[in-house]
Design a protein around this motif. Structure first.
Motif, PDB file in Angstrom:
ATOM      1  N   THR A 183       0.838  -1.204   0.000  1.00  0.00           N
ATOM      2  CA  THR A 183       0.000   0.000   0.000  1.00  0.00           C
ATOM      3  C   THR A 183       0.873   1.254   0.000  1.00  0.00           C
ATOM      4  O   THR A 183       0.527   2.267  -0.615  1.00  0.00           O
ATOM      5  N   LEU A 184       2.002   1.174   0.684  1.00  0.00           N
ATOM      6  CA  LEU A 184       2.922   2.313   0.706  1.00  0.00           C
ATOM      7  C   LEU A 184       3.507   2.553  -0.686  1.00  0.00           C
ATOM      8  O   LEU A 184       3.601   3.696  -1.148  1.00  0.00           O
ATOM      9  N   GLU A 185       3.859   1.480  -1.345  1.00  0.00           N
ATOM     10  CA  GLU A 185       4.380   1.594  -2.710  1.00  0.00           C
ATOM     11  C   GLU A 185       3.320   2.172  -3.645  1.00  0.00           C
ATOM     12  O   GLU A 185       3.611   3.012  -4.503  1.00  0.00           O
ATOM     13  N   CYS A 186       2.083   1.732  -3.443  1.00  0.00           N
ATOM     14  CA  CYS A 186       0.973   2.230  -4.264  1.00  0.00           C
ATOM     15  C   CYS A 186       0.771   3.726  -4.038  1.00  0.00           C
ATOM     16  O   CYS A 186       0.613   4.498  -4.990  1.00  0.00           O
ATOM     17  N   MET A 187       0.774   4.128  -2.774  1.00  0.00           N
ATOM     18  CA  MET A 187       0.603   5.543  -2.450  1.00  0.00           C
ATOM     19  C   MET A 187       1.695   6.386  -3.099  1.00  0.00           C
ATOM     20  O   MET A 187       1.418   7.427  -3.704  1.00  0.00           O
TER      21      MET A 187
ATOM     22  N   THR B 114       1.460   9.652  -5.546  1.00  0.00           N
ATOM     23  CA  THR B 114       1.890  10.968  -5.040  1.00  0.00           C
ATOM     24  C   THR B 114       3.248  11.379  -5.599  1.00  0.00           C
ATOM     25  O   THR B 114       3.827  12.368  -5.147  1.00  0.00           O
ATOM     26  N   LYS B 115       3.741  10.603  -6.561  1.00  0.00           N
ATOM     27  CA  LYS B 115       5.058  10.866  -7.164  1.00  0.00           C
ATOM     28  C   LYS B 115       6.159  10.861  -6.098  1.00  0.00           C
ATOM     29  O   LYS B 115       7.000  11.760  -6.033  1.00  0.00           O
ATOM     30  N   LYS B 116       6.063   9.851  -5.237  1.00  0.00           N
ATOM     31  CA  LYS B 116       7.048   9.577  -4.182  1.00  0.00           C
ATOM     32  C   LYS B 116       7.070  10.632  -3.068  1.00  0.00           C
ATOM     33  O   LYS B 116       8.019  10.684  -2.283  1.00  0.00           O
ATOM     34  N   ARG B 117       6.040  11.442  -3.002  1.00  0.00           N
ATOM     35  CA  ARG B 117       5.945  12.407  -1.898  1.00  0.00           C
ATOM     36  C   ARG B 117       5.265  11.736  -0.709  1.00  0.00           C
ATOM     37  O   ARG B 117       4.236  11.086  -0.859  1.00  0.00           O
ATOM     38  N   GLU B 118       5.840  11.916   0.472  1.00  0.00           N
ATOM     39  CA  GLU B 118       5.317  11.279   1.676  1.00  0.00           C
ATOM     40  C   GLU B 118       4.116  12.045   2.233  1.00  0.00           C
ATOM     41  O   GLU B 118       3.979  13.256   2.033  1.00  0.00           O
ATOM     42  N   ILE B 119       3.262  11.313   2.964  1.00  0.00           N
ATOM     43  CA  ILE B 119       2.135  11.941   3.655  1.00  0.00           C
ATOM     44  C   ILE B 119       2.566  12.389   5.044  1.00  0.00           C
ATOM     45  O   ILE B 119       2.316  13.524   5.456  1.00  0.00           O
ATOM     46  N   ILE B 120       3.226  11.503   5.762  1.00  0.00           N
ATOM     47  CA  ILE B 120       3.643  11.813   7.132  1.00  0.00           C
ATOM     48  C   ILE B 120       4.794  12.803   7.115  1.00  0.00           C
ATOM     49  O   ILE B 120       5.786  12.618   6.407  1.00  0.00           O
ATOM     50  N   ARG B 121       4.650  13.864   7.923  1.00  0.00           N
ATOM     51  CA  ARG B 121       5.696  14.886   8.034  1.00  0.00           C
ATOM     52  C   ARG B 121       5.966  15.163   9.509  1.00  0.00           C
ATOM     53  O   ARG B 121       5.050  15.509  10.254  1.00  0.00           O
TER      54      ARG B 121
ATOM     55  N   SER C 166      -4.866  10.795  -3.528  1.00  0.00           N
ATOM     56  CA  SER C 166      -5.310   9.755  -2.590  1.00  0.00           C
ATOM     57  C   SER C 166      -6.667   9.191  -3.005  1.00  0.00           C
ATOM     58  O   SER C 166      -6.902   7.977  -2.933  1.00  0.00           O
ATOM     59  N   ARG C 167      -7.554  10.074  -3.444  1.00  0.00           N
ATOM     60  CA  ARG C 167      -8.886   9.629  -3.875  1.00  0.00           C
ATOM     61  C   ARG C 167      -8.793   8.790  -5.154  1.00  0.00           C
ATOM     62  O   ARG C 167      -9.514   7.796  -5.316  1.00  0.00           O
ATOM     63  N   LYS C 168      -7.920   9.188  -6.051  1.00  0.00           N
ATOM     64  CA  LYS C 168      -7.729   8.405  -7.281  1.00  0.00           C
ATOM     65  C   LYS C 168      -7.143   7.035  -6.962  1.00  0.00           C
ATOM     66  O   LYS C 168      -7.495   6.029  -7.589  1.00  0.00           O
ATOM     67  N   MET C 169      -6.263   7.008  -5.979  1.00  0.00           N
ATOM     68  CA  MET C 169      -5.584   5.762  -5.632  1.00  0.00           C
ATOM     69  C   MET C 169      -6.568   4.684  -5.180  1.00  0.00           C
ATOM     70  O   MET C 169      -6.494   3.533  -5.642  1.00  0.00           O
ATOM     71  N   VAL C 170      -7.499   5.035  -4.281  1.00  0.00           N
ATOM     72  CA  VAL C 170      -8.356   4.004  -3.681  1.00  0.00           C
ATOM     73  C   VAL C 170      -9.441   3.487  -4.624  1.00  0.00           C
ATOM     74  O   VAL C 170     -10.129   2.507  -4.297  1.00  0.00           O
ATOM     75  N   VAL C 171      -9.617   4.136  -5.771  1.00  0.00           N
ATOM     76  CA  VAL C 171     -10.601   3.628  -6.745  1.00  0.00           C
ATOM     77  C   VAL C 171      -9.904   3.033  -7.968  1.00  0.00           C
ATOM     78  O   VAL C 171     -10.567   2.645  -8.941  1.00  0.00           O
TER      79      VAL C 171
END
Length: 340
Positions: free
Chosen positions: A119-123, A127-134, A157-162
């Motif tokens: 899932t992390l790889e998918c995210m 996000t073009k390898k940009r992290e969510i957690i900061r 994120s919305r595009k990812m889950v569908v």
């Protein structure tokens, strides 16, 4: 080092922060007397003539140490740590159910994403390898930065889950995955994220200011707290029923900690505020704080010194006379205090 209690003594001035010493206090009780002795010995080493104030958090043992120091060194101020106090504000606001729900939902989503390598790889692919957690300077600042980062990546994120790529991941069939899916597609969640950011941002900005070593922040703490309160009210369109719980937390935490005479005096003597708004000079609480600070700082000195500072030097400052009338002093109204 596990479970050891270490107390650190550092000095801070316009040139930055310097480490003085540390003491292992694991084997002794952290009483007011112990705190007092540690601080008093450090003052002796540095030289009392070089010390204006001591800063700690507002724990009862520190306040007991404060009382003891005031007896021995009545001209030294003891203030509450602004970083600790603002963090308590963020913590209190974050525990309000309507905000806590949003933070918990965001946390649930990020924990699920970062809990599985697929899932992390998918995210990262969306996000073009940009992290969510900061990471931030405190846990609650980190929550703000993560919410901010999540909002920046709302569309991806919305595009990812569908997307079929998400559906083909084994872990996305779990209950936690369904919750993550519902969260990221919820309009109410994203609206909640936006209001959380509007409420947290003024305090996080101030937190970064007081926690940084780039510029001395004492002269800006009270003024920026007033500004933060205004911005929080504006986030709720100045509707008292919506903002009063948040403002009550801010005011409760700052009371006696960040609105002490020294904070009010620093606010008064900062041209960034008082030269921009002359009504500050007419505020009785603020001008009384100046007198209180002069009396404490010059404790035991001839009263002529008190009179000179309050009635002569302060009057020059208020009327922008002498050096206070120079362009450099007047330009302090536009001084850039932003921590970056």
């Amino acid at each position: 080092m596990k479970r050891r209690s270490i107390m650190n003594i550092v000095t801070h001035c316009a040139e930055g922060t310097s480490f003085i010493k540390s003491k292992d206090t694991s084997a002794i009780s952290h009483t007011g007397e112990v705190i007092f002795e540690l601080v008093d010995n450090a003052i002796e080493e540095v030289g009392a003539e070089h010390v204006v104030q001591v800063k700690t958090d507002n724990a009862s043992n520190n306040m007991a140490g404060k009382a003891l120091l005031l007896e021995k060194r009545p001209n030294i101020f003891w203030s509450s740590c602004a970083t600790h106090t603002i963090n308590l504000m963020l913590q209190g606001i974050g525990n309000i159910p309507r905000f806590k729900k949003i933070v918990d939902q965001a946390k649930g989503f990020t924990i699920f994403i970062y809990g599985h390598h697929r899932t992390l790889e998918c995210m990262r692919s969306f996000t073009k390898k940009r992290e969510i957690i900061r990471p931030g300077v405190t846990r609650f600042a980190s929550q703000f930065l993560t919410l901010q980062s999540l909002l920046d990546k709302k569309d991806s994120s919305r595009k990812m889950v569908v997307d079929a790529k998400w559906e083909n991941i084994k872990e996305t069939s779990s209950k936690k995955a369904k919750e993550a899916y519902d969260t990221v597609l919820s309009v109410r969640f994203w609206n909640g994220v936006e209001i959380c950011l509007k409420v947290f941002e003024p305090l996080v900005k101030l937190l970064r200011l007081v926690d940084g070593d780039v510029k001395p922040s004492m002269g800006f703490v009270y003024g920026e707290l007033l500004k933060a309160k205004r911005e929080i009210k504006e986030a709720f369109k100045n509707e008292e029923l919506r903002y009063k719980e948040v403002i009550a937390i801010v005011e409760k935490k700052m009371r006696g900690r960040l609105d002490a005479p020294l904070h009010l005096t620093a606010y008064l003597l900062n041209p960034h505020y008082s030269y921009a708004d002359s009504s500050i000079f007419d505020n009785a609480d603020i001008t009384t704080s100046l007198i209180t600070c002069v009396e404490q700082f010059y404790h035991g000195c001839d009263e002529d010194i008190h009179d000179e500072e309050v009635n002569i030097e302060f009057t020059k400052f208020q009327r922008k006379q002498g050096l206070f009338g120079k362009k450099m002093a007047k330009n302090c109204v536009n001084f850039d205090y932003n921590p970056g």
